[in-house]
Design an enzyme around this catalytic site. Structure first.
Site, short mmCIF file in Angstrom:
data_model
loop_
_atom_site.label_atom_id
_atom_site.label_comp_id
_atom_site.label_asym_id
_atom_site.label_seq_id
_atom_site.Cartn_x
_atom_site.Cartn_y
_atom_site.Cartn_z
N HIS A 56 0.83 -1.22 0.00
CA HIS A 56 0.00 0.00 0.00
C HIS A 56 0.86 1.26 0.00
O HIS A 56 0.52 2.26 0.63
CB HIS A 56 -0.97 0.02 1.19
N ASN A 129 -10.32 -3.38 1.88
CA ASN A 129 -9.94 -3.32 0.47
C ASN A 129 -11.18 -3.05 -0.36
O ASN A 129 -12.30 -3.08 0.16
CB ASN A 129 -9.32 -4.66 0.03
#
Ligand code: NDP
Length: 510
Positions: A56, A129
């Site tokens: 990320h 997510n």
């Protein structure tokens, strides 16, 4: 003389007389070491980068608010959910997963969807997510999984063999692989995707009753995705398109929003439910557990400084508030450790004092002291130990989650791979996707899997076949594989399939 406010200073506040020419011995130099402003300027520059997140790394974020629209007080005592109309400030960060900080926003990848709620009972983080499921269901596999999505240790290139070798040896990934290779793996922007907790969590009320829940943040901007060709083009023409889109929409007064729902399950039902609800490779079908509306999230304020707020944002799925707690999901357990561990590494042990991370609506009253960069008053002269009889903050037993009966023999338990593990990927392919979705899915897989060794293509395509025969056949045809062999491999156990597709096994004929 310039006003003091406008006068350039060193980082220690001394006015700077010249910021264009270093002090030198004569016009030709050399530069003098007594130019401490120059030394400090260079030294700070040398340290501008902090470690990027291992996953990320590339992201964008914004502030906004969450507003309760429906009453869920029967299920949770969380104060921020206690009243219809109640608003709580939030900070959200969206991201790709595998790419480095400079990678393209349009890469095929799940997207991180993390939201920090600054509640009066502490910060609650929803760290999800844009997909409701995940590739693996035990955190012990996570470092290996991520290695395969990154770069080959020898070539420093992304490597289709690593990628598909691991996934085809990890058949529980089939559901997430199917979502990832649909066009949802390349969202048109962060505004056009949903967010899911993925894991099951606990909600509990003040009577000690609890439920298992999953949260869904559904985009009000509609799901919009890029095709493979559009994503590849954008990676070259505007690699920051999703970051730009989020920033510009807020800047021009068009704040994106998401409607938030919960799926809520009675713990009694969990025991007999056809899916293991602590297995993050599975969803709870809407037909069994309908979406119950909870509220709305609006992002209407861009951060004034990217590094301060977005780069230093530190989320953790372990940031609970009273009324919300963990489930025994094995993948979640690993995440409860890793997030704050990463922040301590990236930002230092006092990362929670940074404005974006601080529990600004609740305040901190703890006995944690000292550590690098303790830049507040370090709790002054108050007691720094518990128990104390000096009026220091006291634990409040009333906020505890209800006791959970968790027992078992300590051991390493493997999940048994069964047909159930292929069911939901098959349902997605055959019952949810449109003809166009299926065509794009197959095309996206063929374009990627085609770069892997043939034996890996066979092993993985057999898994697609197990999810749904037509799915496997179409991928096999796209890759020019022998469909009869794919079928044969699909009928084998995973152990037999791995043996039959080991290097050199094809000659022996599987
Ligand atoms: P439903 O028909 O009730 O729901 C299917 C859901 O799939 C939709 O509501 C939508 O969820 C999502 N969806 C639609 N198109 C796509 C796509 N191209 N790629 C990925 N997801 C898509 O069926 P079920 O609840 O019985 O689930 C069937 C399958 O749908 C599951 O096996 C799972 O693969 C997928 N799914 C299910 C979700 C759930 O929580 N039940 C959530 C997301 C996907 P959304 O509006 O959330 O995007």
């Amino acid at each position: 003389m310039a006003d003091k406010k406008q006068r350039l200073t060193t980082s220690h506040g001394k006015p700077v007389e010249n910021d264009l020419n270093s002090r030198t011995a004569g016009a030709q130099g050399p530069t003098l070491i007594d130019d401490v402003h120059l030394l400090e300027k260079l030294a700070h520059f040398d340290r501008e980068r902090i470690p990027e997140r291992v996953v990320h790394a590339k992201g964008a974020g914004a502030y906004g608010y969450f507003e309760v629209t429906h009453d869920v007080t029967k299920y949770t005592r969380a104060k921020f959910l206690s009243e219809i109309g109640k608003r709580t400030e939030v900070f959200a960060r969206f991201s790709t997963v595998g790419g480095e900080k400079g990678s393209a926003d349009s890469e095929r990848d799940p997207r991180g969807f993390a939201v920090k709620f600054y509640t009066e009972e502490g910060n609650y983080d929803m760290v999800g997510n844009n997909t409701p499921v995940f590739f693996i269901r035990d955190a012990i596999k996570f470092p290996d999984f991520i290695h395969t999505q990154k770069r080959n240790p020898a070539t420093n290139l992304k490597d289709a063999d690593m990628f598909w070798d691991f996934l085809s040896l990890t058949p529980e990934s089939i559901h997430q692989v199917t979502v990832l290779f649909s066009d949802r793996g390349t969202p048109q922007g962060y505004r056009h995707m949903n967010g899911y907790t993925g894991h099951t969590f606990m909600w509990y009320n003040d009577k000690g009753e609890y439920w298992w829940i999953k949260l869904h943040f559904k985009t009000d901007q509609k799901i919009r995705n890029l095709t493979r060709e559009e994503a590849a083009k954008l990676a070259g023409t505007d690699p920051d398109h999703a970051t730009r889109d989020l920033y510009n929409s807020i800047a021009k007064g068009d704040p994106p929003s998401w409607t938030v729902y919960a799926q809520i399950m009675d713990p009694q039902d969990a025991e007999s439910y056809r899916y293991d609800i602590f297995d993050i490779t599975k969803v709870w079908p809407h037909g069994d557990y309908p979406l119950i509306p909870v509220g709305k999230m609006v992002l209407d304020r861009n951060p004034a400084n990217y590094f301060a707020d977005v780069e230093q944002a530190a989320f953790s799925p372990g940031n609970f508030v009273p009324g919300i707690f963990a489930s025994p999901d094995k993948m979640l357990m690993g995440r409860l450790f890793s997030y704050h561990d990463t922040h301590r590494h990236r930002l230092g042990s006092n990362f929670h004092l940074l404005p974006v991370n601080a529990p600004k609506a609740a305040g901190e009253q703890s006995y944690q002291r000292d550590g690098q960069m303790r830049f507040d008053g370090n709790a002054g002269g108050g007691p720094n130990y518990w128990p104390n009889s000096q009026g220091g903050p006291e634990p409040d037993a009333s906020v505890a989650p209800p006791p959970l009966d968790l027992r078992g023999m300590a051991d390493r338990y493997a999940y048994e791979l069964t047909d159930v593990d292929f069911e939901q990927a098959g349902a997605l392919y055959s019952q949810v996707m449109t003809d166009t979705d299926r065509e794009h899915l197959v095309g996206n897989i063929v374009a990627h899997l085609g770069n892997a060794q043939e034996r890996l293509q066979y092993r993985q395509t057999a898994l697609f076949y197990k999810a749904h025969p037509e799915y496997g056949e179409r991928v096999a045809q796209g890759l020019h594989l022998d469909v009869a062999r794919v079928k044969k491999l699909a009928a084998m156990t995973q152990e037999e399939r791995v043996k039959a597709t080991a290097a050199g096994a094809q000659a022996a004929g599987a």
